[in-house]
Design an enzyme around this catalytic site. Structure first.
Site, short mmCIF file in Angstrom:
data_model
loop_
_atom_site.label_atom_id
_atom_site.label_comp_id
_atom_site.label_asym_id
_atom_site.label_seq_id
_atom_site.Cartn_x
_atom_site.Cartn_y
_atom_site.Cartn_z
N ALA A 1 -91.53 -70.82 -21.28
CA ALA A 1 -92.13 -70.15 -22.44
C ALA A 1 -93.54 -70.63 -22.73
O ALA A 1 -94.37 -69.88 -23.23
CB ALA A 1 -91.25 -70.36 -23.67
N CYS A 2 -93.80 -71.88 -22.44
CA CYS A 2 -95.04 -72.54 -22.86
C CYS A 2 -96.20 -72.20 -21.93
O CYS A 2 -96.12 -72.43 -20.72
CB CYS A 2 -94.81 -74.05 -22.88
N PRO A 3 -97.30 -71.69 -22.45
CA PRO A 3 -98.43 -71.33 -21.58
C PRO A 3 -99.08 -72.54 -20.90
O PRO A 3 -99.60 -72.43 -19.80
CB PRO A 3 -99.42 -70.64 -22.53
N HIS B 1 -96.82 -73.48 -18.11
CA HIS B 1 -96.86 -72.41 -17.11
C HIS B 1 -97.99 -72.64 -16.11
O HIS B 1 -97.85 -72.36 -14.92
CB HIS B 1 -97.03 -71.06 -17.83
#
Length: 320
Positions: free
Chosen positions: A54-56, A59
């Protein structure tokens, strides 16, 4: 009795806003580097990566791990996107599809890894985390530094084809650094500054520069496949992880609603779609179920019902 760390782990309690209602992101705390001949040397299997799909910021590291062919050298554990009072949980606490357990430390939450490294740690329990199995400690939790470690420091373990992949090439470094600077402030962090603002003035002070920068990026990508030069670079990776989340999350949840990417920025949209559909490192690491669930479920101060929207449909458009 263990100390209460919920101000560090519960985003609904410890959200760092200033007196004027603006969001202030804390700096990462663990900033060691992996380097040949140094304390943290590049060795296959020595390091473990903890991430959230979920975390950019996390990512970014997953994309680099795939682009550089590091999957066999750096194992990964993935948390559930449902970040509650104790922070990011592993699958043994919340068996969300795609989440995993922690085979290295047997942790229940990411906070356990931080407190194992530093029992009196007072910062937030964020991902990504690069863990050293030899010293049983966190090496680095700053995504911008982890991706540069992945870019070069493990090259001796890779095939010649993998080793020559360089997302921070010498001739483009000045341009990459310059673009990263304003993209980080107004776009990557700008969506958070808009979404976490607690006053109208703070929100407007963030959302207007955000869209000014998107306008600027739209012009930069006119007739181009990549942001800088004629190759994939760090600048593309760092921008992609925000843009691919924009329509599914930031447009509605964070009130970044001047325009959607698909409806208002054709060049950015095509650039993002090309990366997703043509490069497996981007597509295979982009998990929209984790992305949407995390933001809408975890941010109770913004979405107290925890209802997760079904749209947009599709999450990302097909290539033309």
């Amino acid at each position: 009795m263990s100390r209460d760390t919920t101000l560090q782990s519960d985003i609904t309690k410890g959200n760092p806003t200033a007196n004027d209602g603006s969001f202030k992101r804390a700096d990462a705390s663990f900033r060691n580097h992996v380097k040949k001949g140094a304390e943290f040397a590049p060795e296959s299997g020595r390091y473990h990566l903890y991430v959230s799909y979920a975390c950019p910021w996390a990512h970014r590291t997953l994309i680099y791990r795939k682009v550089k062919g590091l999957e066999d050298h750096i194992p990964v554990s993935v948390v559930s996107p449902r970040m509650g009072a104790q922070g990011w949980p592993f699958a043994n606490v919340d068996a969300f599809p795609g989440a995993t357990t922690d085979p290295v430390n047997g942790a229940e939450h990411v906070k356990d890894i931080y407190l194992k490294t530093e029992p009196n740690y007072g910062g937030r329990f964020t991902v990504p985390v690069l863990w050293d199995t030899k010293t049983s400690a966190i090496v680095n939790n700053e995504s911008s530094e982890i991706i540069r470690i992945f870019n070069t420091e493990f090259n001796d373990l890779l095939t010649p084809e993998q080793a020559k992949i360089d997302l921070y090439p010498e001739d483009l470094r000045a341009q990459i650094d310059e673009v990263n600077s304003w993209v980080y402030d107004t776009v990557n962090n700008g969506v958070y500054k808009s979404g976490f603002a607690t006053t109208q003035a703070a929100y407007e002070a963030a959302v207007k520069p955000l869209f000014a920068s998107l306008d600027r990026l739209e012009k930069m990508l006119e007739g181009k496949e990549y942001l800088l030069g004629d190759q994939l670079t760090e600048a593309d990776v760092r921008l992609y992880t925000t843009i691919v989340r924009f329509d599914p999350v930031y447009h509605g949840h964070f009130k970044c609603n001047f325009k959607t990417i698909r409806g208002g920025y054709p060049n950015i949209n095509e650039w993002c779609k090309r990366l997703y559909w043509k490069n497996e490192a981007f597509k295979s690491t982009t998990e929209f179920n984790h992305i949407k669930t995390h933001y809408y479920w975890s941010h109770g101060m913004i979405n107290p019902t925890r209802v997760v929207p079904l749209g947009p449909v599709p999450a990302i458009e097909p290539l033309n």
